[in-house]
Design a protein around this motif. Structure first.
Motif, PDB file in Angstrom:
ATOM      1  N   UNK A   1       0.821  -1.210   0.000  1.00  0.00           N
ATOM      2  CA  UNK A   1       0.000   0.000   0.000  1.00  0.00           C
ATOM      3  C   UNK A   1       0.855   1.261   0.000  1.00  0.00           C
ATOM      4  N   UNK A   2       1.897   1.300   0.829  1.00  0.00           N
ATOM      5  CA  UNK A   2       2.753   2.484   0.846  1.00  0.00           C
ATOM      6  C   UNK A   2       3.442   2.695  -0.505  1.00  0.00           C
ATOM      7  N   UNK A   3       3.855   1.617  -1.145  1.00  0.00           N
ATOM      8  CA  UNK A   3       4.473   1.770  -2.466  1.00  0.00           C
ATOM      9  C   UNK A   3       3.474   2.354  -3.461  1.00  0.00           C
ATOM     10  N   UNK A   4       2.256   1.837  -3.457  1.00  0.00           N
ATOM     11  CA  UNK A   4       1.242   2.359  -4.376  1.00  0.00           C
ATOM     12  C   UNK A   4       0.938   3.823  -4.099  1.00  0.00           C
ATOM     13  N   UNK A   5       0.805   4.180  -2.821  1.00  0.00           N
ATOM     14  CA  UNK A   5       0.501   5.567  -2.470  1.00  0.00           C
ATOM     15  C   UNK A   5       1.619   6.502  -2.911  1.00  0.00           C
TER      16      UNK A   5
END
Length: 330
Positions: free
Chosen positions: A201-205
């Protein structure tokens, strides 16, 4: 607590996320650390840490009896912290054989090699085996406690339940100084498995993309910061070296279950991207629904408690990915 300065400590799965943080702690305490992994050179938290230079890193397949025997004869560890595993639930469904080879065979080979070595040596010795909260499977009540049966249903869960029971069996049969750690979901800086909810999720954000949630977002999970997990392993290790709690299992978690959608919303706020909605697939039918554990035993007997609340842990974790992701993807 026993002094570990100068003790030779073998850490398996050295390039794993939790193992890298654990090696940092051990090296800072003055231990002589031998780390093993399938590869000596690999992108990992450890490879990006100054502790890499303090670690004797060796390529070794824990499922290969000859390799592990030679390792024990050459390095003669006082302590084994066994974290190596095929730890991806989805991959376990695609490759159950490889999962059982790594998680079950690898565990009993390490136990047997340690037993043969240590019965010829003066102690103290200790072996800490990483199990998982997934080993409990599904029960009618929550939270799970250490005296609940291990009812793993799917390949990953079953592999960890088997390793857990084998480890405790080695204590009962041979008096091995073994302890078992059952952790909740661990997150924090350096987790490069982007199939997991927090790093993915952090990578996508950070990329400005919609994060993907494999489940329907409703399952409850307990998320524990990696520093608290490292403290769990260290406390079990010290207890064993002091002659206490051999053959026992301990749960470690915050006791604060949260839905996947809720932790996503918290991550989106931390990253400053509350505008990005997740893509909810609802495609994880063979993962456990609600799951969390009681750490009351560890609090009572080991003096352990989680020190990093989730909002602070997520902030620390986001800062690490924000700083390191360009380097990782470069």
């Amino acid at each position: 607590m026993a002094d570990i300065a100068g003790k030779k400590i073998l850490v398996t799965g050295a390039h794993g996320f939790v193992a890298g943080h654990l090696i940092e702690r051990l090296a800072d305490a003055g231990a002589t650390v031998v780390g093993i992994d399938l590869w000596v050179l690999r992108q990992s938290y450890l490879s990006m840490s100054p502790a890499m230079r303090k670690t004797d890193l060796i390529a070794c397949d824990i499922a290969n009896l000859q390799e592990v025997q030679e390792l024990f004869e050459q390095h003669r560890p006082d302590v084994v912290l066994h974290l190596a595993a095929q730890a991806d639930v989805t991959r376990a469904l695609a490759n159950p054989l490889g999962t059982f080879e790594a998680n079950v065979r690898g565990t009993y080979i390490l136990l047997e090699c340690a037993r043969r070595r240590w019965e010829r040596e003066e102690g103290p010795h200790a072996m800490v085996v990483a199990s998982s909260d997934k080993a409990y499977g599904t029960h009618a009540h929550l939270p799970y406690r250490e005296d609940d049966e291990l009812l793993g249903l799917f390949p990953y869960d079953v592999s960890k339940a088997c390793a857990d029971m084998i480890a405790r069996g080695y204590h009962r049969a041979f008096g091995m100084p073994v302890g078992v750690v059952r952790c909740a979901n661990i997150y924090g800086p350096g987790d490069l498995n982007f199939n997991r909810i927090i790093p993915g999720t952090f990578r996508s954000l950070l990329r400005g993309e919609r994060p993907v949630i494999r489940s329907d977002g409703k399952p409850l999970r307990d998320y524990m910061y990696v520093g608290d997990a490292v403290d769990a392993y260290v406390r079990v290790m010290h207890a064993l070296l002091d002659g206490n709690h051999a053959g026992e299992a301990f749960n470690f978690g915050t006791g604060e279950p949260v839905s996947v959608l809720q932790v996503f919303r918290e991550m989106a706020q931390v990253a400053g991207r509350p505008d990005l909605e997740p893509e909810v697939l609802g495609e994880a039918p063979k993962e456990l629904q609600d799951q969390f554990i009681s750490a009351a035993k560890a609090r009572r007997l080991l003096g352990w408690q989680p020190l990093v609340p989730r909002h602070e842990g997520l902030r620390r974790t986001f800062r690490w990915y924000n700083d390191k992701l360009p380097e990782l993807e470069g």
